[in-house]
Motif scaffolding. Structure first.
Motif, PDB file in Angstrom:
ATOM      1  N   PHE A   1      46.195  28.459  38.673  1.00 64.34           N
ATOM      2  CA  PHE A   1      47.003  29.033  37.560  1.00 64.34           C
ATOM      3  C   PHE A   1      48.349  28.484  37.481  1.00 64.34           C
ATOM      4  O   PHE A   1      49.073  28.146  38.488  1.00 64.34           O
ATOM      5  CB  PHE A   1      46.878  30.410  37.696  1.00 64.34           C
ATOM      6  CG  PHE A   1      45.935  31.325  37.827  1.00 64.34           C
ATOM      7  CD1 PHE A   1      45.180  31.808  36.648  1.00 64.34           C
ATOM      8  CD2 PHE A   1      45.240  31.603  38.887  1.00 64.34           C
ATOM      9  CE1 PHE A   1      44.014  32.540  36.690  1.00 64.34           C
ATOM     10  CE2 PHE A   1      44.177  32.327  38.919  1.00 64.34           C
ATOM     11  CZ  PHE A   1      43.336  32.787  37.785  1.00 64.34           C
ATOM     12  N   VAL A   2      48.668  28.040  36.331  1.00 64.12           N
ATOM     13  CA  VAL A   2      50.163  27.629  36.041  1.00 64.12           C
ATOM     14  C   VAL A   2      50.902  28.648  35.315  1.00 64.12           C
ATOM     15  O   VAL A   2      50.712  29.295  34.494  1.00 64.12           O
ATOM     16  CB  VAL A   2      49.863  26.462  34.913  1.00 64.12           C
ATOM     17  CG1 VAL A   2      51.290  25.763  35.058  1.00 64.12           C
ATOM     18  CG2 VAL A   2      48.951  25.150  35.342  1.00 64.12           C
ATOM     19  N   PHE A   3      51.838  28.892  36.208  1.00 63.68           N
ATOM     20  CA  PHE A   3      52.914  30.033  35.857  1.00 63.68           C
ATOM     21  C   PHE A   3      54.084  29.455  35.116  1.00 63.68           C
ATOM     22  O   PHE A   3      54.644  28.208  35.643  1.00 63.68           O
ATOM     23  CB  PHE A   3      53.505  30.804  37.005  1.00 63.68           C
ATOM     24  CG  PHE A   3      52.396  32.043  37.150  1.00 63.68           C
ATOM     25  CD1 PHE A   3      52.765  33.146  36.887  1.00 63.68           C
ATOM     26  CD2 PHE A   3      51.269  31.709  38.299  1.00 63.68           C
ATOM     27  CE1 PHE A   3      51.825  34.475  37.348  1.00 63.68           C
ATOM     28  CE2 PHE A   3      50.362  32.629  38.452  1.00 63.68           C
ATOM     29  CZ  PHE A   3      50.852  34.221  37.941  1.00 63.68           C
ATOM     30  N   THR A   4      54.731  29.902  34.242  1.00 67.38           N
ATOM     31  CA  THR A   4      56.051  29.846  33.700  1.00 67.38           C
ATOM     32  C   THR A   4      56.819  30.794  33.659  1.00 67.38           C
ATOM     33  O   THR A   4      56.368  32.019  33.193  1.00 67.38           O
ATOM     34  CB  THR A   4      55.965  29.172  32.416  1.00 67.38           C
ATOM     35  OG1 THR A   4      55.031  28.149  32.299  1.00 67.38           O
ATOM     36  CG2 THR A   4      57.169  28.881  31.725  1.00 67.38           C
ATOM     37  N   VAL A   5      57.868  30.887  34.292  1.00 68.49           N
ATOM     38  CA  VAL A   5      59.016  31.900  34.552  1.00 68.49           C
ATOM     39  C   VAL A   5      60.409  31.588  34.181  1.00 68.49           C
ATOM     40  O   VAL A   5      60.743  30.604  34.026  1.00 68.49           O
ATOM     41  CB  VAL A   5      59.108  32.426  36.131  1.00 68.49           C
ATOM     42  CG1 VAL A   5      60.018  33.544  36.160  1.00 68.49           C
ATOM     43  CG2 VAL A   5      57.828  32.721  36.725  1.00 68.49           C
ATOM     44  N   GLU A   6      60.816  32.392  33.151  1.00 68.20           N
ATOM     45  CA  GLU A   6      62.181  32.242  32.311  1.00 68.20           C
ATOM     46  C   GLU A   6      63.158  33.331  32.713  1.00 68.20           C
ATOM     47  O   GLU A   6      62.472  34.575  32.626  1.00 68.20           O
ATOM     48  CB  GLU A   6      62.077  31.827  30.858  1.00 68.20           C
ATOM     49  CG  GLU A   6      61.190  30.513  30.610  1.00 68.20           C
ATOM     50  CD  GLU A   6      60.825  30.732  29.081  1.00 68.20           C
ATOM     51  OE1 GLU A   6      61.232  31.667  28.181  1.00 68.20           O
ATOM     52  OE2 GLU A   6      60.096  29.828  28.685  1.00 68.20           O
ATOM     53  N   THR A   7      64.406  33.091  33.166  1.00 65.86           N
ATOM     54  CA  THR A   7      65.006  34.310  33.366  1.00 65.86           C
ATOM     55  C   THR A   7      66.076  34.452  32.159  1.00 65.86           C
ATOM     56  O   THR A   7      66.481  33.389  31.377  1.00 65.86           O
ATOM     57  CB  THR A   7      65.967  33.826  34.648  1.00 65.86           C
ATOM     58  OG1 THR A   7      67.043  35.047  34.790  1.00 65.86           O
ATOM     59  CG2 THR A   7      66.654  32.539  34.480  1.00 65.86           C
TER      60      THR A   7
END
Length: 263
Positions: free
Chosen positions: A224-230
């Protein structure tokens, strides 16, 4: 469950976001990780506002709502953010402003230098000549599952796939150019083009007729490709790290409860 040991590797790291691949997990775990990052990683947010003066055009409730949504820095080194029970520590942010002018988040003065607006340029209200706004806002640790103002950021994931494009497809070179512009890994053999979708990749409609035959998508099992933005409350890598620790704490608690039942 996947039998292989989970592996992580980072595709892209920016100041406010991170993109990484997780290999060796299944959909329930991927979703649990995403939900934990959104719902269980605690941050500071204003939970109560005490007004002393408000001559502005906005009601107290509207201003309180706006202040509640301002992201506040959360000093990860001072709090056990992976704990299942939260600290009751409260921070006071005071505001005293007089018009004319716009009141910004940076005008809030914190009693704790470690907990302050992550962005100082968020407008709160515009004051006219002679209008005043005086208040105290009280911030505490909370979780996104209680209110969205405590969510540390935005998280989404997708399956890691490979798109196989036969060279019998007219204009296949157009897809190669599109993929390279998107920064996607592209492999080429004598017969086909293979595009690895580390980012979302949409085929132009002119290629719809070839999908399923000369263009097929292969899902890479357990990847899986995760993208996390803060939002700015926490460093983006801390959001991932804390979420994993919380998942481990919950698993340990669940296993302990099972053992009690067995006894």
């Amino acid at each position: 469950m996947m039998s292989m040991e989970p592996k992580f590797w980072i595709l892209e790291k920016r100041e406010d976001s991170i993109k990484f691949i997780v290999e060796g997990i299944d959909v329930p775990f991927a979703n649990a990780l995403r939900r934990t990052m959104l719902a269980d990683v605690p941050t500071f947010a204003v939970d109560e506002v005490e007004f002393f003066e408000n001559d502005s055009a906005l009601f107290d409730e509207i201003i309180a709502h706006r202040i509640g949504l301002i992201p506040l820095t959360t000093p990860v080194e001072r709090f056990s953010l992976d704990a299942l029970e939260l600290d009751d520590y409260t921070v006071t942010l005071s505001l005293e402003a007089e018009g004319p002018g716009i009141v910004y988040s940076g005008d809030l003065k914190s009693s704790d230098e470690g907990v302050k607006p992550a962005n100082e340029n968020i407008p709160i209200v515009k004051l006219a000549e002679g209008q005043r706004l005086t208040l105290n806002a009280y911030a505490r640790l909370g979780r996104g599952k209680d209110h969205a103002k405590w969510q540390p950021g935005f998280v989404y994931y997708k399956y890691l796939t490979k798109i196989h494009v036969s060279k019998e497809v007219p204009d296949w070179k157009e897809l190669k150019a599109l993929a390279e512009r998107r920064g996607l890994p592209v492999e080429e053999t004598d017969d086909e083009l293979v595009i690895t979708t580390t980012k979302a990749f949409y085929l132009p409609r002119k290629f719809d007729g070839y999908i399923g035959d000369k263009i097929r998508e292969e899902v890479i099992p357990g990847s899986f490709v995760f993208t996390v933005e803060t939002n700015g409350e926490l460093p983006v890598e801390e959001i991932v790290s804390i979420a994993l620790k919380i998942l481990m704490r919950k698993s340990d608690r669940f296993i302990n409860e099972l053992h009690k039942l067995a006894d």
